[in-house]
Scaffold this active site. Structure first.
Site, PDB file in Angstrom:
ATOM      1  CG  ASN A 108       3.437 -42.488  30.800  1.00 14.95           C
ATOM      2  OD1 ASN A 108       3.205 -41.320  31.113  1.00 14.95           O
ATOM      3  ND2 ASN A 108       2.467 -43.318  30.434  1.00 14.95           N
ATOM      4  CE  LYS A 151      -1.466 -37.821  27.855  1.00 14.39           C
ATOM      5  NZ  LYS A 151      -2.309 -38.023  29.043  1.00 14.39           N
ATOM      6  CD  GLU A 152       1.290 -42.558  33.651  1.00 17.45           C
ATOM      7  OE1 GLU A 152       0.339 -43.323  33.380  1.00 17.45           O
ATOM      8  OE2 GLU A 152       2.396 -42.980  34.048  1.00 17.45           O
ATOM      9  CG  ASP A 208       0.088 -53.443  32.386  1.00 19.05           C
ATOM     10  OD1 ASP A 208       0.058 -52.412  33.080  1.00 19.05           O
ATOM     11  OD2 ASP A 208      -0.853 -53.805  31.647  1.00 19.05           O
TER      12      ASP A 208
END
Length: 336
Positions: free
Chosen positions: A208, A210-211, A279
């Protein structure tokens, strides 16, 4: 990569049923205690929760298993859990749901991750985590890799589901990925921070926003197309990956895969709960990669599914029939 297959929506959703998907990573148990608060404890200024019911669910990689199963594919777990009571409950949950546990390893030296949520009047009061994030032992890693290599030749795609709990290490990732590439089985990655740059030579990498920023230690303006593309290019070069699928929350998704770049807006939804959306996205994306679908289909169907599950309260797997109907209505895939 193999050439893209042009499938009608009926063919695509039917072929989901023929897939075997290997999910490697951190599987855990989610426990919920539901109750009511009617007084404050005389022992400390905390609420007293009178319990109405308890519920156990599969968490972590377990929710990916359920999403893959909901699409019609066979979902196979490859993980390490404890020989403790929570491990027994977790294995029972997997078995009760008809999930394949051929790759499940029980360890005497490891505790099973359990996340217990105390909920009163729809409000989470506290969460209690019992877990370890230390890496599995060398012997356990050898056993995990051997299990994965035993299962990979019969599978159509691998999902690395990493929650930084220690099942996946750079050594295990490298060994499994190299073997998968030799077997021409695609690898799809849902990363976390610790092993972010360890997923070298994988097929599709799905962080995502942020990651992505934290993993690359890079700040950029996501709304500046050139800055964002430069970050994606840096990611692809650093990992030598075939492609990236970036989830952007309310901004939708971006895919850079097989020489195609595409940004899709989020669908307008009545958002009830974003838990578990990632997920669902990784599960749909992996199944589409296994069936050699185009980047537009991979991103479009994953984006649609991730939004759909946000309309439900709590972590729930995708509804295959609803996903298919919405894909038809959105004109995402033509039928024949």
């Amino acid at each position: 990569m193999s050439p893209v297959l042009d499938l009608s929506i009926d063919e695509l959703f039917t072929q989901f049923d023929s897939l075997r998907v290997l999910i490697i990573g951190d599987v855990m148990l989610d426990s919920y205690v539901w109750g009511r608060v009617e007084r404050i404890s005389p022992e400390a200024p905390v609420p007293v929760v009178n319990v109405d019911r308890r519920e156990r669910r599969l968490g972590g990689a377990g929710n990916v298993l359920l999403n893959v199963q909901a699409l019609g594919a066979e979902a196979i777990i490859c993980s390490v859990i404890g020989t403790d009571a929570p491990g027994d409950l977790l294995e029972q949950e997997l078995c009760d749901r008809g999930l394949n546990c051929d790759g499940l390893i029980r360890s005497h030296d490891r505790i099973t991750t359990i996340k217990e949520r105390i909920i009163a009047s729809s409000q989470q009061v506290v969460r209690v985590d019992t877990e370890t994030d230390r890496y599995i032992t060398d012997a356990e890693r050898t056993q995990l890799v051997a299990k994965a290599k035993e299962l990979i030749p019969s599978c159509h795609v691998i999902i690395f589901e990493d929650y930084d709990k220690g099942v996946l290490s750079k050594e295990a990732i490298a060994e499994i990925t190299n073997f998968a590439n030799e077997q021409r089985v695609p690898t799809v990655v849902d990363p976390k921070k610790r092993n972010f740059l360890s997923y070298q030579n994988t097929t599709l990498f799905k962080p995502n926003l942020k990651e992505l920023r934290e993993g690359l230690k890079l700040d950029f303006d996501v709304d500046d197309a050139s800055e964002f593309q430069a970050a994606v290019d840096q990611l692809k070069q650093a990992l030598h990956i075939s492609g990236a699928l970036i989830t952007l929350s309310e901004r939708g998704v971006f895919i850079d895969f097989n020489d195609q770049k595409l940004k899709l807006p989020a669908h307008v939804r009545q958002i009830a709960d974003v838990s578990g959306a990632g997920d669902t996205v990784i599960s749909i994306a992996a199944c589409c990669v296994a069936l050699r679908q185009s980047p537009a289909i991979i991103a479009g169907l994953s984006n649609l599914g991730g939004g759909l599950v946000c309309e439900s309260v709590g972590v729930v797997p995708i509804d295959k029939a609803q996903l298919k109907q919405e894909a038809i209505e959105a004109g995402l895939i033509q039928n024949s």
